[in-house]
Design an enzyme around this catalytic site. Sequence first.
Site, PDB file in Angstrom:
ATOM      1  N   HIS A 217       2.020  11.289   1.638  1.00  0.00           N
ATOM      2  CA  HIS A 217       0.864  10.749   2.345  1.00  0.00           C
ATOM      3  C   HIS A 217       0.684  11.412   3.700  1.00  0.00           C
ATOM      4  O   HIS A 217       0.054  10.870   4.587  1.00  0.00           O
ATOM      5  CB  HIS A 217       1.028   9.240   2.551  1.00  0.00           C
ATOM      6  CG  HIS A 217       1.102   8.485   1.271  1.00  0.00           C
ATOM      7  ND1 HIS A 217       2.298   8.183   0.667  1.00  0.00           N
ATOM      8  CD2 HIS A 217       0.134   7.972   0.480  1.00  0.00           C
ATOM      9  CE1 HIS A 217       2.058   7.518  -0.451  1.00  0.00           C
ATOM     10  NE2 HIS A 217       0.766   7.378  -0.592  1.00  0.00           N
ATOM     11  N   HIS A 398      -4.052   5.618  10.146  1.00  0.00           N
ATOM     12  CA  HIS A 398      -4.290   4.263  10.648  1.00  0.00           C
ATOM     13  C   HIS A 398      -5.680   4.119  11.250  1.00  0.00           C
ATOM     14  O   HIS A 398      -6.378   3.123  11.014  1.00  0.00           O
ATOM     15  CB  HIS A 398      -3.231   3.872  11.674  1.00  0.00           C
ATOM     16  CG  HIS A 398      -3.360   2.450  12.143  1.00  0.00           C
ATOM     17  ND1 HIS A 398      -3.053   1.382  11.333  1.00  0.00           N
ATOM     18  CD2 HIS A 398      -3.802   1.920  13.312  1.00  0.00           C
ATOM     19  CE1 HIS A 398      -3.286   0.250  11.986  1.00  0.00           C
ATOM     20  NE2 HIS A 398      -3.739   0.548  13.184  1.00  0.00           N
ATOM     21  N   ILE A 400      -8.394   5.857  10.564  1.00  0.00           N
ATOM     22  CA  ILE A 400      -9.388   5.904   9.494  1.00  0.00           C
ATOM     23  C   ILE A 400      -9.413   4.580   8.741  1.00  0.00           C
ATOM     24  O   ILE A 400     -10.469   4.032   8.427  1.00  0.00           O
ATOM     25  CB  ILE A 400      -9.084   7.070   8.543  1.00  0.00           C
ATOM     26  CG1 ILE A 400      -9.247   8.405   9.269  1.00  0.00           C
ATOM     27  CG2 ILE A 400      -9.991   7.023   7.312  1.00  0.00           C
ATOM     28  CD1 ILE A 400      -8.780   9.596   8.470  1.00  0.00           C
ATOM     29  N   THR A 441      -1.558  -1.310   3.910  1.00  0.00           N
ATOM     30  CA  THR A 441      -0.895  -2.459   4.517  1.00  0.00           C
ATOM     31  C   THR A 441      -1.777  -3.125   5.548  1.00  0.00           C
ATOM     32  O   THR A 441      -1.895  -4.354   5.582  1.00  0.00           O
ATOM     33  CB  THR A 441       0.424  -2.006   5.177  1.00  0.00           C
ATOM     34  OG1 THR A 441       1.207  -1.280   4.227  1.00  0.00           O
ATOM     35  CG2 THR A 441       1.209  -3.200   5.676  1.00  0.00           C
ATOM     36  N   SER A 442      -2.427  -2.329   6.401  1.00  0.00           N
ATOM     37  CA  SER A 442      -3.234  -2.928   7.458  1.00  0.00           C
ATOM     38  C   SER A 442      -4.423  -3.686   6.882  1.00  0.00           C
ATOM     39  O   SER A 442      -4.826  -4.725   7.411  1.00  0.00           O
ATOM     40  CB  SER A 442      -3.718  -1.866   8.448  1.00  0.00           C
ATOM     41  OG  SER A 442      -4.627  -0.977   7.838  1.00  0.00           O
ATOM     42  N   ARG A 540       6.164   3.073   6.525  1.00  0.00           N
ATOM     43  CA  ARG A 540       6.379   4.491   6.262  1.00  0.00           C
ATOM     44  C   ARG A 540       7.113   5.179   7.393  1.00  0.00           C
ATOM     45  O   ARG A 540       7.766   6.195   7.204  1.00  0.00           O
ATOM     46  CB  ARG A 540       5.035   5.189   6.006  1.00  0.00           C
ATOM     47  CG  ARG A 540       4.405   4.774   4.694  1.00  0.00           C
ATOM     48  CD  ARG A 540       3.076   5.450   4.470  1.00  0.00           C
ATOM     49  NE  ARG A 540       2.446   4.915   3.265  1.00  0.00           N
ATOM     50  CZ  ARG A 540       1.196   5.114   2.934  1.00  0.00           C
ATOM     51  NH1 ARG A 540       0.414   5.829   3.716  1.00  0.00           N
ATOM     52  NH2 ARG A 540       0.690   4.611   1.827  1.00  0.00           N
ATOM     53  N   GLY A 555      -0.246   0.000  14.767  1.00  0.00           N
ATOM     54  CA  GLY A 555      -0.713  -1.321  14.359  1.00  0.00           C
ATOM     55  C   GLY A 555      -0.735  -2.304  15.509  1.00  0.00           C
ATOM     56  O   GLY A 555      -1.669  -3.113  15.651  1.00  0.00           O
TER      57      GLY A 555
END
Length: 577
Positions: A217, A398, A400, A441-442, A540, A555
């Site tokens: 990723h 994150h 994006i 996840t977010s 990650r 985050g």
Amino acid sequence: MTRLFNDPAAFADEMTEGFADAAARWVQRVPGGVVRATAADEPTVALVVGGGSGHYPAFGGLVGPGLAHGAAMGNLFASPSAQQVYSVAKAADQGRGVLLSYGNYAGDVLHFTQAQDRLNAEGHDVRTVLVTDDVWSAPADQQEKRRGIAGDLVVFKIAGAAAEAGMDLDDVERLARHANARTRSFGVAFGGCTMPGADAPLFEVPKGRMAVGLGIHGEPGIDEVDIPTAEGLAEMFVAKLLEELPDGVTVAGSRVVPLLNGLGSVKSEELFVVYRTVHRLLDEAGATVVEPEVGELCTSFDMAGCSLTLLWLDDELERLWAAPADSHGYRKGAVAPQRRVEVHVDEEDAQLPIGPASEASRALGDVIASALADVAQALDDAADELGRIDRVAGDGDHGIGMQRGSHAARDAGRRASEAGAGAQTVLAHAAEAWSDKAGGTSGAIWAEILKTVGTALTDDEAVTAQRVADGVRAASDAVRAFGKAEVGDKTMVDAIVPFAETLSAEVAAGRRLGDAWAAATDAAEAAARSTADLVATLGRARSHGEKSIGTPDPGAVSFALVCRTVHRAFVDAPATT
């Protein structure tokens, strides 16, 4: 770099549409991804795979006879949402059960598990097998924490062949687990991939150097060494993978399938030069090579890199590996003809209902909708910086992801508000849209936050500062339970917990909501900045350990930014004393 795109935010949707058109012989599009366009005469267990886009032929390219029955296709490098997985799995189910299989990443686990729970509650028999083949991402005694990389193909191929043979769900699940237990992978990169619209790759490797132990990723490598020769790389691959053999395997006398995978920019000719030595070394070690694969099997956009996967066979696995398969992205042998089918998906309106609401709650719903618009703009402005700090130890998406989610929440919240929805319903619509469009996840966590706060506010009762504080505290508790993170793990939790605690304390002291929210935002911002001193232990970034020191958690930073933006909207909110 990625050169051909229209709107970067629409890239994944447009790619999926084009893929479904190009691969119509094998697949048909359904909400959330694709399912098979053909079916055998008798129903079988349905194998549903999935993950973020950007990894072709994984995941849609592996849908077809002898392989998967459906693929949930998320946004770029972001897990599909629970709704996407649910939609694809429900469409693929033939009445004999569904096996979900995907790489072991936090966002995928969250969303696929939600979908599985929903499907099981509706009477579908759904199981899960995670792919955990990456030897660099966790030690041998913590294999359950390892990532799934090119070993995805191995597990999908074995499970798909077992399903095609008519085996029941118990056996398909057993064999998928067995294949995963006998698969090991190791990857390297010479340069990172560039997302559509981005002006820089997700990570860079110094000239003449090679990142070792990367993910698929855009996560940077765990180590870095000088670039070896093709022969030297093959020796590194084989030596590392022979250090850790599956239980019951001895190299001498074993039968093994090597898969040398190009990650996007390393060409087939280069891979063949590497494979020449891989084959020789396995032969010299006493192993018999069986039906190897060399090529692009699980990519990472245009990443310059490659990986080696070894599947250690037994008689059962060898029969299934050799079985025919036919998909747009992977073919083996000749499959029996199948009949053309068309899946009809119930297109009933999936929007949440909008019920009655009090005048005060509708007014607050308007304020929330306005705040969501402000949040989307703020995240647009911060997207590049959020991506930059995420690239240090994560995959760089994150910013994006927050853009995609906030845009969807803004639009859904506005539609609900204009239809007369109260505060709870506006937030519920925004939550569902954020999860569905952002994925990852977010996406799951922000959906949980919005939904939980909305439940506390209701659509009919008077909105008070205490209700808001109670809702935020409940959201903080839900996020911790949802993602299993605690303060100090270097996640959003490091910001949301002090925010919730400060807000509750300020409201209990009698301060107005606007003042209490401002104080809580100060606490969240300070906590977000302090995450720079922490070592990432979850997500990650976990496998990159010390590299995250000196950079705050993206985050936590984005949570504090959202809180600061929302504060301005709440200063004049009605009935919030």
